[in-house]
Design an enzyme around this catalytic site. Structure first.
Site, short mmCIF file in Angstrom:
data_model
loop_
_atom_site.label_atom_id
_atom_site.label_comp_id
_atom_site.label_asym_id
_atom_site.label_seq_id
_atom_site.Cartn_x
_atom_site.Cartn_y
_atom_site.Cartn_z
CG HIS A 303 -2.08 0.92 1.10
ND1 HIS A 303 -2.03 2.25 1.39
CD2 HIS A 303 -3.33 0.66 0.65
CE1 HIS A 303 -3.20 2.79 1.13
NE2 HIS A 303 -4.01 1.86 0.67
CG ASP A 360 -8.45 -4.44 -2.65
OD1 ASP A 360 -9.64 -4.25 -2.37
OD2 ASP A 360 -7.70 -3.58 -3.14
N1 CMC Z 1 4.18 -7.45 -4.74
C1 CMC Z 1 5.50 -7.43 -4.89
N2 CMC Z 1 6.28 -6.35 -4.75
C2 CMC Z 1 5.64 -5.19 -4.45
C3 CMC Z 1 4.25 -5.13 -4.27
C4 CMC Z 1 3.52 -6.32 -4.43
N3 CMC Z 1 2.19 -6.32 -4.28
N4 CMC Z 1 3.90 -3.85 -3.97
C5 CMC Z 1 5.03 -3.13 -3.97
N5 CMC Z 1 6.09 -3.95 -4.25
C6 CMC Z 1 7.50 -3.55 -4.29
C7 CMC Z 1 7.79 -2.81 -5.59
O1 CMC Z 1 8.26 -3.70 -6.60
C8 CMC Z 1 8.86 -1.83 -5.15
O2 CMC Z 1 10.10 -2.54 -5.11
P1 CMC Z 1 11.47 -1.73 -5.48
O3 CMC Z 1 11.59 -0.65 -4.44
O4 CMC Z 1 12.50 -2.79 -5.40
O5 CMC Z 1 11.27 -1.19 -6.86
C9 CMC Z 1 8.48 -1.48 -3.71
O6 CMC Z 1 7.70 -2.60 -3.25
C10 CMC Z 1 7.64 -0.21 -3.59
O7 CMC Z 1 6.56 -0.31 -4.52
P2 CMC Z 1 5.90 0.93 -5.26
O8 CMC Z 1 5.17 0.45 -6.47
O9 CMC Z 1 6.91 2.01 -5.43
O10 CMC Z 1 4.86 1.39 -4.14
P3 CMC Z 1 3.61 2.31 -4.38
O11 CMC Z 1 3.35 2.96 -3.09
O12 CMC Z 1 3.77 3.18 -5.59
O13 CMC Z 1 2.46 1.25 -4.74
C11 CMC Z 1 0.63 -0.21 -4.63
C12 CMC Z 1 1.45 0.85 -3.90
C13 CMC Z 1 -0.65 -0.51 -3.84
C14 CMC Z 1 0.20 0.31 -6.01
C15 CMC Z 1 1.47 -1.49 -4.78
O14 CMC Z 1 1.85 -1.99 -3.51
C16 CMC Z 1 0.77 -2.58 -5.59
O15 CMC Z 1 0.81 -2.55 -6.83
N6 CMC Z 1 0.09 -3.56 -4.91
C17 CMC Z 1 -0.68 -4.56 -5.57
C18 CMC Z 1 -2.02 -3.98 -5.98
C19 CMC Z 1 -2.94 -3.81 -4.80
O16 CMC Z 1 -3.12 -4.73 -4.00
N7 CMC Z 1 -3.59 -2.64 -4.74
C20 CMC Z 1 -4.62 -2.37 -3.72
C21 CMC Z 1 -4.24 -1.26 -2.80
S1 CMC Z 1 -5.33 -1.14 -1.40
C22 CMC Z 1 -6.87 -0.74 -2.04
C23 CMC Z 1 -6.92 0.63 -2.57
O17 CMC Z 1 -6.56 1.58 -1.85
O18 CMC Z 1 -7.39 0.83 -3.69
#
Ligand code: CMC
Length: 426
Positions: A303, A360
């Site tokens: 998240h 989720d």
């Molecule tokens: N699985 C594997 N690695 C992950 C995941 C994951 N679900 N989420 C983040 N990471 C890693 C990512 O690869 C990155 O690694 P590095 O620093 O080595 O590049 C690091 O963690 C930080 O990720 P980010 O994409 O920069 O983080 P963000 O804050 O931009 O993204 C997120 C947050 C929710 C989009 C992301 O965690 C994600 O894509 N999760 C899966 C989708 C999901 O479950 N979304 C629902 C969110 S809760 C409901 C809502 O609010 O809508």
């Protein structure tokens, strides 16, 4: 307090504002005027876009408060309609206010009869979110008497209409996809009970509401009701900042919510769990999630704000067991989810990156047990989040500091150059 920002040896002081809780913010509104520089913050990771009194999140501690009340307490003791009142009005209602609000919302549950013809324009296999975007946007064509955004009474009516009509609209999207007749709302039922009946009932017989299912779905609605300045809420605020009517703004929020990184993750999480299929295959998927060359992510994990266990996931993890037990469903997907959570939470990659299950992760298991197809999951999220969107929109409309949202950019394209006629281009 002030913060000094100095550029090219010239410093200027900027006010620092303290909220009631949470980080202070540096007010940089005069930065461009003073320095000719913008700030650069793609994804708004360090930018507060507004002042708000509605929802507070402490992502490090895993805390979520609505108007100060912890989400765990609301999920345990409150109802969705009461939470909707709280988000909109700032306080929990007393009995009289509660009854009046319930009456108001219940009296707005029907949609204009002509709106039903909209559905027939869609293919039967249309995604419910595609239908919701279209139909909710179209409400502005039906309810002209609540689109004057400068009239507080009209704004209030639009809020009530949106909260009341979303279950009807979402249930109709489902009914259309399965080729069954639409059911009119039944006002003697609860908000959530009414939605269950409009979704799963048929005109030919009485629909019996299972109280455990009704309670679990109501909890899911409470847990999705608002979440501070997330992508879809910011979309609603940005759309509203131009003076667009509330129905159009909520349609914009629905479009944003649809994405798999946001609301679409509940659908993707259950599909992923089904694809994994059994606990033995989990290591393969954990390895994929860790592989930088593989775009795969563990859906329902991670998240932007929570760097701790999402408090909503905790409530839903427990609710999932209760619903499946009550319905007598033994779903290997729940075992897979529990084992995936256990393995991921003890894995260095997930520990270092502070990746925990989010809301989720378990919601899809409950929704599927109740009988919703995965394509409806995000539509249910939209139904619940409409209260948060509309509360945030109302707050923005009442904010005297409100201006049209207009971010700036770091331009890296061509400098000025002369047009070359087609015949002379190589
Ligand atoms: N699985 C594997 N690695 C992950 C995941 C994951 N679900 N989420 C983040 N990471 C890693 C990512 O690869 C990155 O690694 P590095 O620093 O080595 O590049 C690091 O963690 C930080 O990720 P980010 O994409 O920069 O983080 P963000 O804050 O931009 O993204 C997120 C947050 C929710 C989009 C992301 O965690 C994600 O894509 N999760 C899966 C989708 C999901 O479950 N979304 C629902 C969110 S809760 C409901 C809502 O609010 O809508």
């Amino acid at each position: 307090m002030t913060a000094t920002i100095s550029i090219d040896g010239k410093g200027a002081d900027y006010p620092v504002h303290a909220g009631s809780i949470g980080p202070e913010v540096i007010d940089i509104r005069k930065l461009y005027g003073n320095t000719g520089r913008f700030t650069y913050d793609p994804g708004f990771t360090s930018t507060a876009s507004c002042e708000s009194k509605i929802t507070y999140i402490d992502g490090d501690q895993g805390v979520l408060l609505h108007r100060g009340y912890p989400i765990e307490q609301l999920a345990e003791h409150s109802s969705f309609l009461e939470v909707a009142y709280l988000l909109l009005n700032g306080e929990l209602p007393n009995q009289k206010e509660h009854d009046e609000f319930k009456y108001l919302i219940t009296r707005h549950t029907m949609v204009h009869e002509q709106l039903a013809t909209f559905y027939r324009g869609f293919r039967r296999d249309a995604h419910p979110m595609a239908i919701m975007c279209g139909v909710v946007g179209a409400l502005s064509a039906f309810y002209h008497d609540s689109t004057d955004i400068h009239d507080p009474k009209q704004r209030e009516i639009a809020c009530h209409r949106l909260i009341a009509k979303m279950p009807t609209i979402a249930a109709m999207a489902y009914k259309y996809s399965v080729g069954q007749p639409f059911l009119y709302p039944k006002n003697s039922l609860s908000y959530t009970g009414n939605f269950l009946r409009m979704t799963f009932g048929v005109p030919a017989e009485e629909y019996e509401i299972n109280p455990v299912v009704e309670d679990a779905l109501d909890k899911i609605f409470i847990l999705h009701a608002d979440h501070e300045q997330n992508a879809s809420t910011s979309t609603v605020r940005l759309a509203g900042s131009s003076g667009a009517n509330p129905f159009a703004c909520i349609a914009a929020g629905i479009a944003c919510l649809w994405g798999p990184a946001h609301g679409g993750a509940n659908e993707a999480a259950l599909e992923m769990l089904r694809e994994i299929g059994r606990p033995e295959r989990i290591p393969e998927y954990i390895a994929r999630a860790k592989n930088k060359d593989d775009p795969f992510r563990l859906m329902g994990f991670g998240h932007r704000v929570y760097k701790n266990y999402d408090p909503r996931a905790k409530v839903l993890g427990a609710a999932a067991t209760k619903v499946l037990d009550t319905l007598g469903i033994s779903d290997p997907v729940l075992d897979t989810a529990r084992e995936l959570e256990r393995i991921a939470l003890s894995d260095d990659y997930f520990i270092e990156k502070k990746l925990y299950p989010n809301v989720d992760f378990y919601s899809g298991i409950i929704l599927s047990a109740i009988g919703f197809p995965t394509s409806m999951f995000t539509a249910l999220f939209a139904l619940a989040r409409t209260t948060g969107w509309i509360a945030q929109w109302t707050e923005m409309m009442e904010d005297t500091d409100q201006r049209i949202g207009r971010p700036r950019q770091l331009y890296t394209g061509h400098g000025p150059r002369d047009y070359v006629p087609l015949a002379q281009r190589g």
